[in-house]
Design a protein around this motif. Structure first.
Motif, PDB file in Angstrom:
ATOM      1  N   UNK A  64       0.872  -1.173   0.000  1.00 59.12           N
ATOM      2  CA  UNK A  64       0.000   0.000   0.000  1.00 59.12           C
ATOM      3  C   UNK A  64       0.907   1.220   0.000  1.00 59.12           C
ATOM      4  N   UNK A  65       0.598   2.208  -0.840  1.00 61.59           N
ATOM      5  CA  UNK A  65       1.501   3.354  -1.000  1.00 61.59           C
ATOM      6  C   UNK A  65       1.687   4.144   0.295  1.00 61.59           C
ATOM      7  N   UNK A  66       0.695   4.057   1.185  1.00 60.65           N
ATOM      8  CA  UNK A  66       0.808   4.770   2.457  1.00 60.65           C
ATOM      9  C   UNK A  66       1.207   3.854   3.609  1.00 60.65           C
ATOM     10  N   UNK A  67       0.631   2.646   3.624  1.00 55.54           N
ATOM     11  CA  UNK A  67       0.792   1.762   4.772  1.00 55.54           C
ATOM     12  C   UNK A  67       1.863   0.702   4.589  1.00 55.54           C
ATOM     13  N   UNK A  68       2.343   0.526   3.352  1.00 58.47           N
ATOM     14  CA  UNK A  68       3.320  -0.519   3.099  1.00 58.47           C
ATOM     15  C   UNK A  68       2.655  -1.883   3.045  1.00 58.47           C
ATOM     16  N   UNK A  69       3.413  -2.974   3.156  1.00 55.49           N
ATOM     17  CA  UNK A  69       2.841  -4.316   3.078  1.00 55.49           C
ATOM     18  C   UNK A  69       2.107  -4.692   4.364  1.00 55.49           C
ATOM     19  N   UNK A  70       1.139  -5.612   4.255  1.00 58.63           N
ATOM     20  CA  UNK A  70       0.440  -6.113   5.434  1.00 58.63           C
ATOM     21  C   UNK A  70       1.385  -6.857   6.369  1.00 58.63           C
ATOM     22  N   UNK A  71       2.305  -7.631   5.779  1.00 59.71           N
ATOM     23  CA  UNK A  71       3.245  -8.424   6.572  1.00 59.71           C
ATOM     24  C   UNK A  71       4.604  -7.728   6.546  1.00 59.71           C
ATOM     25  N   UNK A  72       5.071  -7.319   7.724  1.00 64.12           N
ATOM     26  CA  UNK A  72       6.340  -6.616   7.835  1.00 64.12           C
ATOM     27  C   UNK A  72       7.499  -7.603   7.999  1.00 64.12           C
ATOM     28  N   UNK A  86       9.644  -7.976  10.286  1.00 64.42           N
ATOM     29  CA  UNK A  86       9.811  -8.531  11.634  1.00 64.42           C
ATOM     30  C   UNK A  86       8.673  -9.453  12.051  1.00 64.42           C
ATOM     31  N   UNK A  87       7.715  -9.693  11.134  1.00 63.00           N
ATOM     32  CA  UNK A  87       6.585 -10.561  11.450  1.00 63.00           C
ATOM     33  C   UNK A  87       5.391  -9.841  12.022  1.00 63.00           C
ATOM     34  N   UNK A  88       5.503  -8.538  12.269  1.00 61.35           N
ATOM     35  CA  UNK A  88       4.329  -7.766  12.677  1.00 61.35           C
ATOM     36  C   UNK A  88       3.436  -7.564  11.466  1.00 61.35           C
ATOM     37  N   UNK A  89       2.177  -7.236  11.711  1.00 64.13           N
ATOM     38  CA  UNK A  89       1.221  -7.125  10.610  1.00 64.13           C
ATOM     39  C   UNK A  89       0.331  -5.902  10.773  1.00 64.13           C
ATOM     40  N   UNK A  90      -0.171  -5.409   9.667  1.00 64.75           N
ATOM     41  CA  UNK A  90      -1.235  -4.411   9.642  1.00 64.75           C
ATOM     42  C   UNK A  90      -2.290  -4.933   8.672  1.00 64.75           C
ATOM     43  N   UNK A  91      -3.532  -4.891   9.085  1.00 62.69           N
ATOM     44  CA  UNK A  91      -4.610  -5.467   8.285  1.00 62.69           C
ATOM     45  C   UNK A  91      -5.915  -4.776   8.633  1.00 62.69           C
TER      46      UNK A  91
END
Length: 443
Positions: free
Chosen positions: A406-414, A416-421
């Motif tokens: 995502x151009x603002x949020x980056x990938x869902x899976x970082x 280091x194994x952290x996530x944004x979804x």
């Protein structure tokens, strides 16, 4: 119809030399269970069983299905008629259930639009009911290569294997004495007492997922694809006793797993109030459609049925959002026009900022709706020590609520194994069947 469900609380799951339930512990011979599953379906190429317990630093993804293990007492009928065996009417007799656990169907590699994520601990655990259960994860791959690169997957071999495994494990308590027994019984609608008929009469209207016109994606009723269905009056015991299984298509926080049908909290609460504050008439099983004409036809059938049953009120629940909102609101309006006071239960799609219109379509007559949350709510979660399945599936495979970049949020899976979804990806997270702990906040 009188249904007795004998409950056996599973406090832990372990692997051992034999498959048996003793003193609250379900022990499973892993090799025998895997051999049973592979013998039943040659399309399973890799199979493993893993246990995830509440409070453990475990993340499970992509999760495709959840089932409560059960068995029928005094009969050799299948737990899921039309799916794991011959068709016959359920909802009466004795069924034994392993409570406090579920069998989860988990993809070893390949995720799908309708798959989700479960965190067993931390902030993420509050977003799904299944973090509270001891979960036996059936982690498998199949040779169904034709759908590997498809966003929509039927996941037939894996989902059916999970249902077979749930029956296999349920048989461990077939001849045992349960810790407790729940009894579900309703008198025929036309033969109830004067006192009962004096109470407000209520129906529960369910709209399971049935939009996909190609077979194999939708929820099933006695093995029948609900896309071919028209609204029908049913006994609530049928829902609780294996008549319905979940499909593979639905943004995951909106999904009703088979476990949700088996333990439907709204049905159980209506039973609790039956004869006290209301007269529970039963369930009108409806559907979700594609064309506006189909939506109107089903809504009119539901309203006609409710009126002929003498319903004063209805609880209306939809599985999904977006296109299904049109079915939901159309049904709401028709019920209100028929004089049936209606309360709706659904989630919302109000955008990541919470400012968008909550449902695709609205009407002034839909003026009593219980919200189960915003599917687009952004959630950030730290890494977990263990991943069951494959974490990359969240962003790579088109899971609703996950993304590759995502151009603002980056990938869902970082890294280091952290996530944004989005909340969309939380497995059955909004719990429209009645589990949801969410509530409204006033600002």
């Amino acid at each position: 119809m009188r249904l007795e469900i004998g409950n056996f609380l599973v406090r832990d799951i372990q692997f051992g030399a034999s498959t048996v339930f003793e003193n609250g512990v379900l022990t499973i011979n892993k090799e025998e269970a895997i051999a049973f599953l592979k013998d039943a379906d040659e399309h399973l190429t890799e199979v493993d069983l893993q246990v995830a317990r509440p409070g453990e630093s475990v993340r499970i993804v992509p999760v495709k299905e959840a089932i409560e293990p059960r068995t029928r007492v005094g009969a050799e009928h299948p737990v899921f008629p039309g799916v794991t065996g011959e068709v016959f009417q359920v909802g009466e007799g004795r069924t034994h259930a392993l409570k406090g656990m579920s069998v989860l169907a988990v993809g070893k590699h390949w995720g799908s639009f309708g798959d989700g994520l479960i965190d067993m601990a931390g902030e993420g655990a509050k977003f799904t009911y299944y973090s509270q259960l001891v979960n036996l994860c059936l982690v498998a791959d199949t040779d169904e290569a034709f759908e590997r690169n498809e966003q929509q997957k039927k996941n037939h071999a894996l989902r059916w294997a999970a249902h077979r495994l749930a029956e296999y494990l349920g048989n461990t308590v077939k001849e045992q004495t349960p810790e407790s027994v729940e009894v579900f019984e309703l008198e025929p609608v036309t033969k109830r007492s004067t006192e009962m008929n004096a109470l407000p009469s209520v129906v529960y209207v369910m709209q399971p997922q049935s939009q996909m016109e190609e077979m194999g994606y939708n929820d099933l009723l006695y093995g029948w694809d609900l896309n071919h269905f028209i609204p029908t009056f049913m006994h609530p015991n049928e829902v609780l006793d294996g008549a319905l299984i979940s499909g593979s298509f639905m943004p995951c926080s909106s999904k009703w797993a088979t476990y949700d049908f088996q333990n439907n909290p709204t049905i159980k609460r209506l039973y609790d109030e039956h004869g006290k504050s209301l007269n529970f008439l039963g369930v009108i099983m409806s559907n979700l459609n594609v064309s506006l004409e189909q939506k109107r036809r089903s809504a009119q059938f539901v309203a006609k049925m409710a009126k002929l049953l003498g319903a004063d009120g209805a609880v209306l629940a939809e599985e999904g959002y977006g296109n299904p909102d049109a079915d939901f609101i159309e049904c709401f309006v028709e019920l209100e026009n028929a004089g049936v006071k209606t309360v709706g239960i659904t989630n919302e799609c109000t955008g990541r900022d919470g400012k968008s219109q909550p449902l695709v379509t609205l009407d002034d007559k839909a003026n009593a709706i219980v919200s189960c949350g915003n599917v687009s709510e952004l959630i950030k979660l730290p890494p977990m020590d263990v991943v069951i399945g494959e974490l990359a599936a969240l962003g790579r495979d088109g899971l609703s609520g996950g993304w590759e970049d995502d151009e603002k949020l980056g990938p869902s899976v970082r890294e280091d194994g952290s996530i944004i979804l989005e909340n969309n990806s939380m497995f059955c997270g909004d719990q429209v069947c009645g589990w949801s702990p969410k509530t409204m906040a006033e600002f």
